[in-house]
Motif scaffolding. Sequence first.
Motif, PDB file in Angstrom:
ATOM      1  N   ARG A   1       8.651   5.245  14.080  1.00  0.00           N
ATOM      2  CA  ARG A   1       8.704   4.857  12.671  1.00  0.00           C
ATOM      3  C   ARG A   1       8.404   3.380  12.478  1.00  0.00           C
ATOM      4  NH1 ARG A   1      13.357   8.415  11.876  1.00  0.00           N
ATOM      5  NH2 ARG A   1      14.597   6.646  12.448  1.00  0.00           N
ATOM      6  N   ILE A   2       8.933   2.566  13.379  1.00  0.00           N
ATOM      7  CA  ILE A   2       8.768   1.120  13.195  1.00  0.00           C
ATOM      8  C   ILE A   2       7.299   0.729  13.315  1.00  0.00           C
ATOM      9  CG2 ILE A   2       9.253   0.550  15.613  1.00  0.00           C
ATOM     10  CD1 ILE A   2      10.369  -1.517  12.611  1.00  0.00           C
TER      11      ILE A   2
ATOM     12  N   ILE B   1      -6.824   7.859   0.744  1.00  0.00           N
ATOM     13  CA  ILE B   1      -5.485   7.404   0.366  1.00  0.00           C
ATOM     14  C   ILE B   1      -4.532   8.581   0.265  1.00  0.00           C
ATOM     15  CG2 ILE B   1      -4.169   6.387  -1.532  1.00  0.00           C
ATOM     16  CD1 ILE B   1      -6.551   4.480  -1.932  1.00  0.00           C
TER      17      ILE B   1
ATOM     18  N   TRP C   1       0.809  -1.223   0.000  1.00  0.00           N
ATOM     19  CA  TRP C   1       0.000   0.000   0.000  1.00  0.00           C
ATOM     20  C   TRP C   1       0.838   1.267   0.000  1.00  0.00           C
ATOM     21  CZ3 TRP C   1       1.377   2.035   4.669  1.00  0.00           C
ATOM     22  CH2 TRP C   1       1.847   1.125   5.620  1.00  0.00           C
TER      23      TRP C   1
ATOM     24  N   GLN D   1       7.897   6.046  -1.053  1.00  0.00           N
ATOM     25  CA  GLN D   1       7.650   6.038   0.394  1.00  0.00           C
ATOM     26  C   GLN D   1       8.380   4.892   1.078  1.00  0.00           C
ATOM     27  OE1 GLN D   1       3.405   5.939   0.171  1.00  0.00           O
ATOM     28  NE2 GLN D   1       3.189   8.128   0.506  1.00  0.00           N
TER      29      GLN D   1
ATOM     30  N   ARG E   1       9.145  10.401   7.864  1.00  0.00           N
ATOM     31  CA  ARG E   1      10.600  10.350   7.975  1.00  0.00           C
ATOM     32  C   ARG E   1      11.104  11.189   9.126  1.00  0.00           C
ATOM     33  NH1 ARG E   1      15.023  10.797   3.210  1.00  0.00           N
ATOM     34  NH2 ARG E   1      16.608  10.213   4.695  1.00  0.00           N
TER      35      ARG E   1
ATOM     36  N   LEU F   1       4.973   2.305  12.002  1.00  0.00           N
ATOM     37  CA  LEU F   1       4.279   2.846  10.835  1.00  0.00           C
ATOM     38  C   LEU F   1       3.615   1.801   9.940  1.00  0.00           C
ATOM     39  CD1 LEU F   1       3.769   5.524   9.433  1.00  0.00           C
ATOM     40  CD2 LEU F   1       5.856   5.126   8.174  1.00  0.00           C
ATOM     41  N   PRO F   2       4.384   0.826   9.421  1.00  0.00           N
ATOM     42  CA  PRO F   2       3.737  -0.110   8.507  1.00  0.00           C
ATOM     43  C   PRO F   2       2.658  -0.924   9.190  1.00  0.00           C
ATOM     44  CG  PRO F   2       5.988  -0.761   8.928  1.00  0.00           C
ATOM     45  CD  PRO F   2       5.796   0.545   9.589  1.00  0.00           C
TER      46      PRO F   2
ATOM     47  N   THR G   1       7.018  -9.845   5.738  1.00  0.00           N
ATOM     48  CA  THR G   1       7.744  -8.571   5.818  1.00  0.00           C
ATOM     49  C   THR G   1       8.730  -8.587   6.974  1.00  0.00           C
ATOM     50  OG1 THR G   1       5.521  -7.897   6.396  1.00  0.00           O
ATOM     51  CG2 THR G   1       6.682  -6.570   4.790  1.00  0.00           C
TER      52      THR G   1
ATOM     53  N   PHE H   1      -3.582   9.652   3.618  1.00  0.00           N
ATOM     54  CA  PHE H   1      -2.654   8.663   4.163  1.00  0.00           C
ATOM     55  C   PHE H   1      -1.251   8.875   3.609  1.00  0.00           C
ATOM     56  CE2 PHE H   1      -1.253   4.207   4.700  1.00  0.00           C
ATOM     57  CZ  PHE H   1      -1.397   4.190   6.071  1.00  0.00           C
ATOM     58  N   ASP H   2      -1.195   9.184   2.309  1.00  0.00           N
ATOM     59  CA  ASP H   2       0.099   9.451   1.677  1.00  0.00           C
ATOM     60  C   ASP H   2       0.789  10.652   2.308  1.00  0.00           C
ATOM     61  OD1 ASP H   2       0.190   7.368  -0.017  1.00  0.00           O
ATOM     62  OD2 ASP H   2      -0.596   8.419  -1.762  1.00  0.00           O
TER      63      ASP H   2
ATOM     64  N   ARG I   1       2.282 -10.790   9.528  1.00  0.00           N
ATOM     65  CA  ARG I   1       3.367 -10.006   8.942  1.00  0.00           C
ATOM     66  C   ARG I   1       4.671 -10.786   8.837  1.00  0.00           C
ATOM     67  NH1 ARG I   1       3.449  -4.968   8.642  1.00  0.00           N
ATOM     68  NH2 ARG I   1       5.496  -4.757   9.518  1.00  0.00           N
TER      69      ARG I   1
ATOM     70  N   TYR J   1      10.996   5.464   3.916  1.00  0.00           N
ATOM     71  CA  TYR J   1      10.751   4.776   5.185  1.00  0.00           C
ATOM     72  C   TYR J   1      11.989   4.008   5.622  1.00  0.00           C
ATOM     73  CZ  TYR J   1       8.869   1.336   8.377  1.00  0.00           C
ATOM     74  OH  TYR J   1       8.650   0.542   9.463  1.00  0.00           O
TER      75      TYR J   1
ATOM     76  N   GLY K   1      -0.294   1.308   9.522  1.00  0.00           N
ATOM     77  CA  GLY K   1      -0.756   1.596   8.168  1.00  0.00           C
ATOM     78  C   GLY K   1      -1.581   0.468   7.601  1.00  0.00           C
ATOM     79  N   GLU K   2      -1.075  -0.743   7.735  1.00  0.00           N
ATOM     80  CA  GLU K   2      -1.758  -1.897   7.177  1.00  0.00           C
ATOM     81  C   GLU K   2      -3.140  -2.044   7.809  1.00  0.00           C
ATOM     82  OE1 GLU K   2       0.509  -5.604   5.312  1.00  0.00           O
ATOM     83  OE2 GLU K   2       1.164  -4.801   7.200  1.00  0.00           O
TER      84      GLU K   2
ATOM     85  N   LEU L   1       2.202   9.587   5.463  1.00  0.00           N
ATOM     86  CA  LEU L   1       3.403   8.784   5.248  1.00  0.00           C
ATOM     87  C   LEU L   1       4.598   9.664   4.893  1.00  0.00           C
ATOM     88  CD1 LEU L   1       2.372   5.655   3.186  1.00  0.00           C
ATOM     89  CD2 LEU L   1       3.500   5.716   5.388  1.00  0.00           C
ATOM     90  N   ASN L   2       4.321  10.672   4.047  1.00  0.00           N
ATOM     91  CA  ASN L   2       5.418  11.513   3.588  1.00  0.00           C
ATOM     92  C   ASN L   2       6.098  12.252   4.724  1.00  0.00           C
ATOM     93  OD1 ASN L   2       4.936  10.662   1.032  1.00  0.00           O
ATOM     94  ND2 ASN L   2       3.731  12.455   0.439  1.00  0.00           N
TER      95      ASN L   2
END
Lengths: 329, 486, 139
Positions: free
Chosen positions: B259-260, B241, A97, A102, B252, B262-263, B340, B244-245, B337, A106, B266-267, B248-249
């Motif tokens: 940060r960890i 979306i 996604w 990104q 950083r 985040l995914p 990943t 959300f982008d 997960r 990331y 997000g998911e 995400l942007n």
Amino acid sequence: MPTPVYIAAGLKKSFSGNPFAQNYVLRGIDLTVQQGAVVGLLGQNGSGKSTLLKCSLGLLRPSAGQVTVLDEDGWDLSAEAKSRIGYVPQEVVSYPWMLARQVIEYTAAFYPRWNQPLVDELCRRWRLPLEERVAALSTGQLQTLGIVLALGHEPELLILDEPVASLDPVARRQFLRTLLEIVADRRRTVIFSTHITSDLERVATRVAMLRDGVIGLDGEMDELKDRVKRLHLAAAAPLPKDLAVPGALAVEIDGAEASITLANFDSSIVDQLRVAWNADVTVQDLNLEEMFIAVHEHCGGAAPSVANANNVKSAESDDSRNVPEIDCP
Amino acid sequence: MTPLAQRLHAVLSTYATRSRLVLGMIFVLLATIFLLINIPTSGVAEMILFPYLFYCLLWMSAWSNGISDQGRWQFAPARAAILPGYRAPHRMVLMGIYLIPVALVLVTSCMRGQSLPGAHTAVIAFLMTLTIAASTIPSGLILGTFFGYVAFSDYIGIDKIPQLLLDHPHEANVGGILVAIGCALIARRRIRTLSRLTEDDPEYVAPTWSEPGQAARTQQRGALQRTGETSTGPAACRQTIAAFDRWLNRARRWNRSRRILLPTIGEFAVLDAKTLALLMVVGLFLGPLGSFARSHDEPPPGIFPTLLEGVRGLAWFAALIAPPVTAIVAGNGLASRLKTMATERLLPLTRRTYVDSQLVAFAACAVGVWALLNAIAIGVGAFGPPEHGDSVFAASLVTYLGLSFACVIFNFGITAVLTVTSAEFAAIFLITGACGTADLVLLLLWLQGVPDFGWIPACIGALLAGGAGVLFIQHARVLWRERELG
Amino acid sequence: MAASVRFQIHPSSGVPIYRQIIDQVHALVAGGKLRPGDLLPSVRTVARAADVNPMTVSKAYSQLESAGVVERVRGQGMRVLAPADRPAPKRRRAEFRDLLAAALHRGRQLGLDDDQIQAEVDDLLAAHDAATAEQTANR
């Protein structure tokens, strides 16, 4: 004096939980890699290449033995050590996604040293669509993304598990060029598994062939090519079926003709064979693919007998160079 | 072509290897039989039976989804089009699986000498058709309809229907059989569609997701581009979306421990946003409808009170059911997960930091859903006015919240521990399902019987469940840290 | 000039890359295409052109240097030395001997006697020298 950045000692790995029915994928790997080496790990599918690499990175826990990576235990790498390692798995997995850009941002955020200009350059060179969702990337593009992510922090040790398997020939060559640029810095070490031998021949300084969970043939690329040779015999009379030559990887006999693959070629052996069997002997250089096949076919068949050994002098006797290890179960 | 019997045997053995399907079948049979037995109309028995049936129905939906999935699995790959005589036995088996519960209901109903076997058959056939077609309907819609149905079953006047049918048994049976036949025809059509899947069908994507390898990916990607899922969609979706982008942007600039997460978040966020949006739509439709149906003998009290009544019902139900279920889903988060994880564990973090932050992220999702839904429910007054006086109500509400929170922690912890090993899906589903049922029973008992039970047992229950949950989470931390990823 | 020298490198050959380069330098020197004082292309250039590991190329150059075929000139690269300055390498003689041994054996199988073999070798040598002389004259 180069220092070893990677040491596998007596590494064994079994996926069975039952201690009485161990089915080892790795059956005792000993491999030391010095700084600056480019090691190609060759092996058939299922020979344990990926398992070896995963055991090295703490993704799998060795059943026995130990892996030392950058002076740390492979199973328990510190954050600092991880920031010096790059890894491209066989199948790159990312967040479907997110946009490719990104994902890069990331990942970059985790590394204290991240070379964004290099990443930009690689993305441009490989035409990675940065504003595309990961889910919509092709297999090749995903692989490319994985490679970019592994190179961005300029790792000292780069571990690649069949990095080019899903790339087309043009992209593969571009990747090889990048790899060559990377290893031009002699502090970098690369270990990569593949079964595309022609790629190995361009980049690898050293080859380790994995067979049945052990390192079957290991040596410097040039040395291997210098010493693994195939002799073609055309004798005046039919040759005995059990003709044996010391240090032979494979012997094939068909009537008066024979081809013998030697692990440790020496010109004196040619004379001996010529005289002993009154035969025409021609020497054929072997490339990596032919060596690979020879190693596997020899080990798959019966062990060569020692009969007729007195007809030929031992090949190793006057050779002071170190002999490539041939280890067949 | 080989004999049909031989091919049929081969197909059957394929389905028998999926323990999920076999176990599901048992649950479905149990559930259908339970549905036929007259449910006690009051008391504690109903309180226990209701959540049990709820889980049976969840199982049923999971099971027939599994059948649909398995069907696509069988028909989507190229071999389905190439192998001689491949499709016919597969269709027969799928149809057989569909017909078994229907036939069972018919037979049981007749044997029990009930007067409405036709109507019973119609109900089960309708349910089965709904679930076998489930994969073509967004799961949120099904879940929403189901929630809506349960929340408003009292209001819609369903209790009037049986009497209506009993008054006209002949018509009811004939009509029921006709409905059942219609449903069976729809199911047959659905199965035929499945068996003729080509790469052009958007549905073709689904089974290949789980199939590794290049070819699968290529197909998947093709289908994804065809359906345009990545670029188009409703305006609201695109805006979500885009938002959300933007989020995400900015990521950083966050610190590393954030940060960890985040995914993970997000998911979860993407998934939840879709389901919640659908639930809201369903709620908006069903809410007024339910209130209207309830007040069928009185004039409607106006749009706003009607709407509020519907929202209250939905909020009460959501606050009760959703948090424990979400906790189970979130507890399974780490396992979902695994792929990943192999990449993420090589990020420059220690294993402990990594695992802890993942657990925190998923626990935050579970607790977040709990807090949000309960806040909404309290906000709209779904737990009722303070009948026993303000202080008693407030105290019982706090106890309820504590109990509910403890259930969330317990469910999350036990799932996180169970899923460390890649053990049988069915076993995990069984245990977590049992826990979920127990939670619901506990909560319902408490909600209904505050004055009878008193605080002490509830507090002890909450402490025990919460304490066990914390221990489980602690254990999960260690297990996940030591887990191999290969 | 050295820039015109291009090595034909076949990574998938059974002959190691470094040996291919050494052989080609020998051949180029023998054929007069590389003369004393010429510079070999840089390691980086060769590696880039053939997409091979630069380490292999520098290994070849180091061996050529120790064999006395070229010398390392600081800031310029590898410069070809005059043939008189370098000793006849034993190894090359041994290699030639191997080639000849196979031919001799085949000659015997074909039933040639010592004189006939000797005569063929002399003929071939004379013809080769004449061809080389002609090439040099044409340049």
